[in-house]
Scaffold this motif. Structure first.
Motif, mmCIF file in Angstrom:
data_model
loop_
_atom_site.group_PDB
_atom_site.id
_atom_site.type_symbol
_atom_site.label_atom_id
_atom_site.label_comp_id
_atom_site.label_asym_id
_atom_site.label_seq_id
_atom_site.Cartn_x
_atom_site.Cartn_y
_atom_site.Cartn_z
ATOM 1 N N LEU A 103 -5.718 5.916 5.799
ATOM 2 C CA LEU A 103 -4.704 5.218 5.015
ATOM 3 C C LEU A 103 -5.127 4.956 3.578
ATOM 4 N N THR A 118 -9.356 3.920 7.680
ATOM 5 C CA THR A 118 -9.110 3.785 6.246
ATOM 6 C C THR A 118 -9.448 5.072 5.495
ATOM 7 N N ALA A 159 -5.049 -4.478 11.113
ATOM 8 C CA ALA A 159 -4.580 -4.376 9.724
ATOM 9 C C ALA A 159 -4.073 -2.971 9.401
ATOM 10 N N HIS A 160 -4.658 -1.956 10.022
ATOM 11 C CA HIS A 160 -4.188 -0.583 9.805
ATOM 12 C C HIS A 160 -2.769 -0.431 10.344
ATOM 13 N N ARG A 161 -2.497 -1.077 11.471
ATOM 14 C CA ARG A 161 -1.159 -1.001 12.056
ATOM 15 C C ARG A 161 -0.115 -1.579 11.093
ATOM 16 N N SER A 162 -0.434 -2.709 10.490
ATOM 17 C CA SER A 162 0.481 -3.330 9.530
ATOM 18 C C SER A 162 0.677 -2.451 8.304
ATOM 19 N N ARG A 163 -0.414 -1.925 7.800
ATOM 20 C CA ARG A 163 -0.339 -1.071 6.604
ATOM 21 C C ARG A 163 0.433 0.213 6.894
ATOM 22 N N LEU A 164 0.194 0.792 8.066
ATOM 23 C CA LEU A 164 0.904 2.002 8.465
ATOM 24 C C LEU A 164 2.406 1.727 8.552
ATOM 25 N N SER A 165 2.762 0.615 9.152
ATOM 26 C CA SER A 165 4.163 0.249 9.294
ATOM 27 C C SER A 165 4.823 0.016 7.935
ATOM 28 N N THR A 166 4.105 -0.618 7.032
ATOM 29 C CA THR A 166 4.639 -0.877 5.693
ATOM 30 C C THR A 166 4.844 0.422 4.923
ATOM 31 N N LYS A 167 3.864 1.290 4.994
ATOM 32 C CA LYS A 167 3.877 2.507 4.189
ATOM 33 C C LYS A 167 4.736 3.638 4.780
ATOM 34 N N ASN A 190 -6.498 5.519 -0.326
ATOM 35 C CA ASN A 190 -6.190 6.483 -1.381
ATOM 36 C C ASN A 190 -7.232 7.591 -1.473
#
Length: 93
Positions: A36, A10, A61-69, A38
Protein backbone atom coordinates in the motif's frame (compact mmCIF):
# COMPACT_ATOMS: atom_id res chain seq x y z
CA UNK A 1 -10.42 -23.52 -10.63
CA UNK A 2 -7.74 -22.11 -8.33
CA UNK A 3 -8.53 -19.70 -5.51
CA UNK A 4 -6.62 -16.42 -5.91
CA UNK A 5 -5.11 -15.05 -2.68
CA UNK A 6 -3.63 -11.55 -2.49
CA UNK A 7 -1.38 -10.65 0.46
CA UNK A 8 -0.87 -6.97 1.26
CA UNK A 9 1.52 -5.10 3.55
CA UNK A 10 3.05 -1.63 3.32
CA UNK A 11 6.18 -1.97 1.19
CA UNK A 12 5.75 -5.44 -0.30
CA UNK A 13 9.31 -6.26 0.72
CA UNK A 14 9.01 -8.71 3.64
CA UNK A 15 5.64 -9.74 5.05
CA UNK A 16 3.38 -10.01 2.01
CA UNK A 17 6.02 -11.61 -0.27
CA UNK A 18 6.76 -14.12 2.50
CA UNK A 19 3.07 -15.01 2.83
CA UNK A 20 2.85 -15.28 -0.96
CA UNK A 21 5.71 -17.80 -0.99
CA UNK A 22 4.40 -19.80 1.97
CA UNK A 23 1.08 -20.43 0.21
CA UNK A 24 2.40 -20.62 -3.37
CA UNK A 25 2.67 -24.41 -3.39
CA UNK A 26 -0.71 -25.12 -1.84
CA UNK A 27 -2.90 -27.09 -4.22
CA UNK A 28 -5.75 -25.11 -5.74
CA UNK A 29 -4.25 -21.77 -4.74
CA UNK A 30 -2.67 -18.99 -6.78
CA UNK A 31 -0.89 -16.23 -4.85
CA UNK A 32 0.27 -12.67 -5.33
CA UNK A 33 1.45 -9.88 -3.07
CA UNK A 34 1.47 -6.10 -3.13
CA UNK A 35 2.02 -3.05 -0.95
CA UNK A 36 0.00 0.00 0.00
CA UNK A 37 2.98 2.34 0.37
CA UNK A 38 4.04 4.81 -2.29
CA UNK A 39 7.40 3.02 -2.48
CA UNK A 40 5.99 -0.53 -2.61
CA UNK A 41 7.87 -3.01 -4.78
CA UNK A 42 4.54 -4.03 -6.34
CA UNK A 43 1.80 -1.49 -5.58
CA UNK A 44 -1.77 -2.56 -4.95
CA UNK A 45 -3.78 -1.97 -8.12
CA UNK A 46 -7.40 -2.33 -9.22
CA UNK A 47 -6.25 -5.16 -11.50
CA UNK A 48 -4.74 -7.15 -8.63
CA UNK A 49 -7.88 -6.63 -6.56
CA UNK A 50 -10.06 -7.79 -9.45
CA UNK A 51 -7.91 -10.92 -9.76
CA UNK A 52 -8.10 -11.79 -6.04
CA UNK A 53 -10.84 -13.93 -4.51
CA UNK A 54 -9.58 -13.21 -1.00
CA UNK A 55 -7.36 -10.41 0.26
CA UNK A 56 -5.18 -10.74 3.37
CA UNK A 57 -3.67 -7.68 5.02
CA UNK A 58 -0.91 -7.82 7.59
CA UNK A 59 -2.31 -5.17 9.96
CA UNK A 60 -5.74 -3.85 10.81
CA UNK A 61 -4.53 -0.41 9.67
CA UNK A 62 -3.85 -1.86 6.21
CA UNK A 63 -7.49 -2.94 6.01
CA UNK A 64 -8.65 0.62 6.71
CA UNK A 65 -6.21 2.13 4.25
CA UNK A 66 -7.14 -0.41 1.58
CA UNK A 67 -10.83 0.35 2.06
CA UNK A 68 -10.23 4.10 1.87
CA UNK A 69 -8.05 3.92 -1.21
CA UNK A 70 -9.77 1.12 -3.16
CA UNK A 71 -13.33 0.92 -1.80
CA UNK A 72 -15.05 0.55 -5.15
CA UNK A 73 -12.67 -2.27 -6.15
CA UNK A 74 -13.39 -4.29 -3.00
CA UNK A 75 -17.08 -4.81 -3.68
CA UNK A 76 -17.88 -8.33 -2.50
CA UNK A 77 -14.27 -9.21 -1.66
CA UNK A 78 -13.47 -11.00 1.55
CA UNK A 79 -10.77 -8.98 3.32
CA UNK A 80 -9.19 -10.23 6.52
CA UNK A 81 -6.05 -9.49 8.40
CA UNK A 82 -3.35 -11.70 9.82
CA UNK A 83 -2.78 -10.87 13.46
CA UNK A 84 0.61 -11.83 14.76
CA UNK A 85 2.21 -11.32 18.14
CA UNK A 86 4.47 -13.27 20.45
CA UNK A 87 1.49 -15.08 21.99
CA UNK A 88 -1.08 -15.16 19.21
CA UNK A 89 -1.15 -15.84 15.52
CA UNK A 90 -4.43 -15.93 13.79
CA UNK A 91 -6.93 -14.78 11.26
CA UNK A 92 -9.39 -11.99 11.93
CA UNK A 93 -12.36 -10.71 9.96
Amino acid sequence: MPRNLLFICTQNRLRSPTAEQVFADWPGVETASAGLGNDAEVPVSPELLAWADTVFVMEKAHRSRLSTKFKRHLNGKHVGWVERSDTHRGWRE
